[in-house]
Design an enzyme around this catalytic site. Structure first.
Site, PDB file in Angstrom:
ATOM      1  N   ARG A  30       0.709  -1.149   0.056  1.00 18.82           N
ATOM      2  CA  ARG A  30      -0.059  -0.172  -0.009  1.00 18.82           C
ATOM      3  C   ARG A  30       1.001   1.392   0.040  1.00 18.82           C
ATOM      4  NH1 ARG A  30      -2.785  -0.279   5.173  1.00 18.82           N
ATOM      5  NH2 ARG A  30      -1.008  -1.594   5.959  1.00 18.82           N
ATOM      6  N   TYR A  67      -6.946 -19.024   6.501  1.00 23.84           N
ATOM      7  CA  TYR A  67      -5.762 -18.510   7.252  1.00 23.84           C
ATOM      8  C   TYR A  67      -5.017 -19.505   7.888  1.00 23.84           C
ATOM      9  CZ  TYR A  67      -3.704 -15.131  10.660  1.00 23.84           C
ATOM     10  OH  TYR A  67      -2.614 -14.416  11.434  1.00 23.84           O
TER      11      TYR A  67
HETATM   12  N1  SER Z   1      -4.989 -11.854  15.107  1.00 23.06           N
HETATM   13  C1  SER Z   1      -5.083 -12.867  14.209  1.00 23.06           C
HETATM   14  C2  SER Z   1      -6.499 -12.714  13.489  1.00 23.06           C
HETATM   15  O1  SER Z   1      -7.445 -12.664  14.297  1.00 23.06           O
HETATM   16  C3  SER Z   1      -4.839 -14.072  14.548  1.00 23.06           C
HETATM   17  O2  SER Z   1      -3.494 -14.433  14.427  1.00 23.06           O
HETATM   18  O3  SER Z   1      -6.596 -13.114  12.368  1.00 23.06           O
END
Ligand code: SER
Length: 315
Positions: A37, A140
């Site tokens: 960014r 994730y």
């Molecule tokens: N803080 C991060 C999230 O909530 C966790 O690694 O995605």
């Protein structure tokens, strides 16, 4: 050898504060900040706009700046990754692969944050051990486990000095986090100071590990400076400073703002992610192998966050 550091994702929540801490430690001129960014406000010192997947530009910058250490922080967080899983794989995995290749060529060491998101529903929930079942159900988490393994691979195969920690939710007051499941624990302080009330997107009894920014920075620096002889693990040290629920956090906020109220409007996607993560991590390996010890608990952090945000509000 002089430590010269490059950060990717350097405008993000962790990067913006880590860069300042690294400058203080290794010298003003020794830290190069990159981000995909453009900065919103003033251009940070020694900033380059760069996509971490662009290996050519990255390699050129690493050579020109004689970089010895890379903090690879560019990644999508859990909630955004769940809404854009294809992008998450691309950004989180291609980015890491590119960084590791550049580091291999340049002989640089690499810090990569993993996360409590690297665990899943089959993982023991309480005092989650360092070495345990990792079958995450979010995109994730998939990228975090794959990243831990890829970093180990580059160490064993090529001798790249890869290291990392599994961060819990990071709480801070300079740059907001973007699109994580633990973001509520940051937002709640801003809302407490501004509105005396907060509507939380997780259920009140959801326990997750958290860490205050000064401790997160300490972990990121200390693991990279640890004596390699003492490291039995490398890329995914559990670290935590506290575990609490939204109800607990609200109760601590009320110590300082008695009229504070919390309400709930649960987001099913983020609740499902949170339910698949541990309640509390056990971080013994980090303590033994490189002396990890957090400073802030929930009370100290709450006092500091509220004081800092209130003084800024008035200023
Ligand atoms: N803080 C991060 C999230 O909530 C966790 O690694 O995605």
């Amino acid at each position: 050898m002089e430590t010269r550091t490059l950060l990717t994702g350097g405008l993000g929540q962790l990067g913006s504060e880590l860069a300042a801490a690294l400058r203080e430690r290794y010298g003003e001129d020794s830290v190069i900040v990159t981000d995909v960014r453009e900065p919103d406000g003033d251009l940070p010192d020694r900033f380059y706009q760069l996509d971490a997947r662009n290996g050519g530009d990255l390699a050129e910058l690493v050579t020109r700046e004689r970089i010895t250490r890379i903090y690879h922080l560019a990644a999508l967080l859990s909630a955004v990754a769940e809404s854009r899983p294809q992008d998450a794989w691309q950004i989180n995995m291609d980015g890491l692969f590119t960084i590791l290749e550049v580091a291999r060529e340049a002989g640089a060491s690499v810090f990569t944050p993993s996360s409590i998101g690297a665990f899943g529903p089959q993982t023991p929930k309480d005092f989650t051990p360092q070495d345990t079942i990792q079958r995450p159900t979010s995109m994730y988490g998939v990228t975090k486990v794959a990243g831990e393994l890829l970093c180990d691979y580059y160490y064993f195969k090529y001798g790249v000095d890869t290291r990392g920690v599994r961060f819990p939710g990071i709480i801070s007051n300079l740059t907001p986090p973007g699109g994580g499941t633990t973001d509520y624990a940051v937002d709640i302080y801003y809302a407490a100071v501004r509105d005396r009330r907060y509507t939380c997107f997780l259920q009140g009894d959801t326990y997750l590990d958290m860490i205050y920014m000064p401790d997160a920075i300490k972990a990121a620096i200390d693991v990279m400076e640890a004596d390699p002889e003492r490291l039995r693990h490398r890329n995914a040290f559990n670290v935590t400073a506290m575990s609490f629920s939204p109800e607990d956090q609200a109760a601590y906020i009320r110590r300082y703002i008695p009229e504070f109220e919390i309400f709930y409007d649960v987001d099913p996607v983020r609740q499902a992610i949170a339910n698949s993560w541990p309640n509390t991590l056990e971080d013994y390996a980090a303590r033994v192998e490189w002396g990890w010890e957090p400073e802030y608990d929930l009370d100290l952090m709450t006092a500091d966050m509220l004081r800092t945000l209130a003084s800024r509000e008035i200023a």
